[in-house]
Scaffold this motif. Structure first.
Motif, PDB file in Angstrom:
ATOM      1  N   ALA A  68       0.831  -1.211   0.000  1.00  0.00           N
ATOM      2  CA  ALA A  68       0.000   0.000   0.000  1.00  0.00           C
ATOM      3  C   ALA A  68       0.865   1.260   0.000  1.00  0.00           C
ATOM      4  CB  ALA A  68      -0.931  -0.011   1.210  1.00  0.00           C
ATOM      5  N   GLU A  69       0.595   2.158  -0.942  1.00  0.00           N
ATOM      6  CA  GLU A  69       1.441   3.330  -1.117  1.00  0.00           C
ATOM      7  C   GLU A  69       0.960   4.556  -0.341  1.00  0.00           C
ATOM      8  OE1 GLU A  69       4.282   3.403  -2.425  1.00  0.00           O
ATOM      9  OE2 GLU A  69       4.296   1.401  -3.318  1.00  0.00           O
ATOM     10  N   ASP A  70      -0.288   4.530   0.134  1.00  0.00           N
ATOM     11  CA  ASP A  70      -0.781   5.686   0.884  1.00  0.00           C
ATOM     12  C   ASP A  70      -1.888   5.238   1.830  1.00  0.00           C
ATOM     13  OD1 ASP A  70      -3.140   5.441  -0.695  1.00  0.00           O
ATOM     14  OD2 ASP A  70      -2.297   6.789  -2.203  1.00  0.00           O
ATOM     15  N   ALA A  71      -2.367   6.169   2.644  1.00  0.00           N
ATOM     16  CA  ALA A  71      -3.360   5.844   3.662  1.00  0.00           C
ATOM     17  C   ALA A  71      -4.659   5.341   3.050  1.00  0.00           C
ATOM     18  CB  ALA A  71      -3.626   7.075   4.534  1.00  0.00           C
ATOM     19  N   ALA A  72      -5.051   5.903   1.904  1.00  0.00           N
ATOM     20  CA  ALA A  72      -6.294   5.472   1.261  1.00  0.00           C
ATOM     21  C   ALA A  72      -6.198   4.030   0.804  1.00  0.00           C
ATOM     22  CB  ALA A  72      -6.611   6.387   0.074  1.00  0.00           C
ATOM     23  N   ALA A  73      -5.079   3.678   0.178  1.00  0.00           N
ATOM     24  CA  ALA A  73      -4.895   2.299  -0.272  1.00  0.00           C
ATOM     25  C   ALA A  73      -4.842   1.343   0.909  1.00  0.00           C
ATOM     26  CB  ALA A  73      -3.619   2.194  -1.100  1.00  0.00           C
ATOM     27  N   LEU A  74      -4.178   1.758   1.977  1.00  0.00           N
ATOM     28  CA  LEU A  74      -4.100   0.922   3.174  1.00  0.00           C
ATOM     29  C   LEU A  74      -5.480   0.730   3.776  1.00  0.00           C
ATOM     30  CD1 LEU A  74      -2.099  -0.517   5.101  1.00  0.00           C
ATOM     31  CD2 LEU A  74      -2.036   1.617   6.423  1.00  0.00           C
ATOM     32  N   GLY A  75      -6.291   1.779   3.804  1.00  0.00           N
ATOM     33  CA  GLY A  75      -7.646   1.669   4.322  1.00  0.00           C
ATOM     34  C   GLY A  75      -8.499   0.709   3.516  1.00  0.00           C
ATOM     35  N   GLU A  76      -8.309   0.694   2.199  1.00  0.00           N
ATOM     36  CA  GLU A  76      -9.051  -0.240   1.352  1.00  0.00           C
ATOM     37  C   GLU A  76      -8.650  -1.680   1.643  1.00  0.00           C
ATOM     38  OE1 GLU A  76      -8.699   0.706  -2.757  1.00  0.00           O
ATOM     39  OE2 GLU A  76      -9.532   2.727  -2.541  1.00  0.00           O
ATOM     40  N   VAL A  77      -7.373  -1.914   1.850  1.00  0.00           N
ATOM     41  CA  VAL A  77      -6.914  -3.266   2.180  1.00  0.00           C
ATOM     42  C   VAL A  77      -7.511  -3.713   3.511  1.00  0.00           C
ATOM     43  CG1 VAL A  77      -4.909  -4.697   2.716  1.00  0.00           C
ATOM     44  CG2 VAL A  77      -4.772  -2.994   0.884  1.00  0.00           C
ATOM     45  N   ASP A  78      -7.506  -2.810   4.488  1.00  0.00           N
ATOM     46  CA  ASP A  78      -8.043  -3.169   5.802  1.00  0.00           C
ATOM     47  C   ASP A  78      -9.542  -3.445   5.720  1.00  0.00           C
ATOM     48  OD1 ASP A  78      -7.508  -3.417   8.734  1.00  0.00           O
ATOM     49  OD2 ASP A  78      -9.004  -1.816   8.816  1.00  0.00           O
ATOM     50  N   ALA A  79     -10.268  -2.645   4.952  1.00  0.00           N
ATOM     51  CA  ALA A  79     -11.706  -2.870   4.782  1.00  0.00           C
ATOM     52  C   ALA A  79     -11.961  -4.225   4.119  1.00  0.00           C
ATOM     53  CB  ALA A  79     -12.321  -1.753   3.958  1.00  0.00           C
TER      54      ALA A  79
END
Length: 213
Positions: A68-79
């Motif tokens: 994940a390159e940024d907080a938005a991408a990381l949030g999508e992975v966590d969701a």
């Protein structure tokens, strides 16, 4: 001395305060129903769980968290990780362990790490620490299997030697899965270990019980 490996050993040690010892991932149900009664049946339970169930899925989630390159991408992975949980207890298991992991890593290593599901959190923390993805995944899978072997030693019960032999037999699989999932994408996320999922769901009403999942 490779400090990278020592850091991973630290994070995945039974002494790291995530409370992993309190969770059986549905194994307690399998033992209560007579599906796991010996070292051989324990290996038969854990191998597909690693190969085609939670093990492989978590390996993919570790990779996605690492990538994940940024907080938005990381949030999508966590969701995605939360949506993928097969039962309420599986969700609780990943959420509570992940939050405890993130809190400890923030306090000690000072990383900007929001509360995440455990495999996603580990992948992200490894990226922030500059730790290699393949080694991170392999050691996570080995620790995951080791925690379940420890539960079986207490519940079946198994002898210590039998339990450790079962874990040793699964070690090459942990290494292979880590190698196979280093370049994983979200489309690689799946689980075919349906009986394990059923056991996790049934654990919610299992009485008596020792573990939280």
């Amino acid at each position: 001395m490779h400090t990278d490996l020592l850091t991973l050993q630290h994070w995945l040690s039974p002494s790291f305060p995530v409370g992993a010892f309190a969770y059986s991932h549905g194994l307690e149900t399998a033992i209560a129903r007579g599906w796991v009664t010996s070292a051989e049946s324990l290996r038969d339970w854990l191998e597909p769980l690693l190969q085609d169930g939670t093990g492989r899925a978590d390996a993919v989630l570790i990779a996605l968290g690492w990538q994940a390159e940024d907080a938005a991408a990381l949030g999508e992975v966590d969701a995605t990780a939360r949506a993928f949980a097969a039962s309420a207890e599986r969700l609780q298991e990943g959420h509570l362990q992940g939050a405890a992991f993130c809190q400890t890593v923030r306090d000690i290593w000072g990383f900007d790490l929001p509360d995440l599901m455990l495999p996603v959190a580990l992948g992200r923390a490894a990226r922030l620490a500059g730790l290699p993805l393949e080694a991170t995944t392999a050691m996570y899978l080995h620790a995951f299997a080791g925690n379940l072997v420890s539960a079986a030693i207490r519940l079946v019960p198994l002898g210590q030697t039998e339990g450790q032999a079962a874990l040793a037999a699964l070690t090459p699989l942990c290494a292979r899965l880590a190698a196979e999932t280093t370049g994983a994408t979200a489309s690689d996320l799946y689980s075919n270990a349906f009986l394990s999922d059923v056991a996790a769901m049934a654990h919610e009403t299992l009485q008596p019980r020792i573990f939280r999942s």
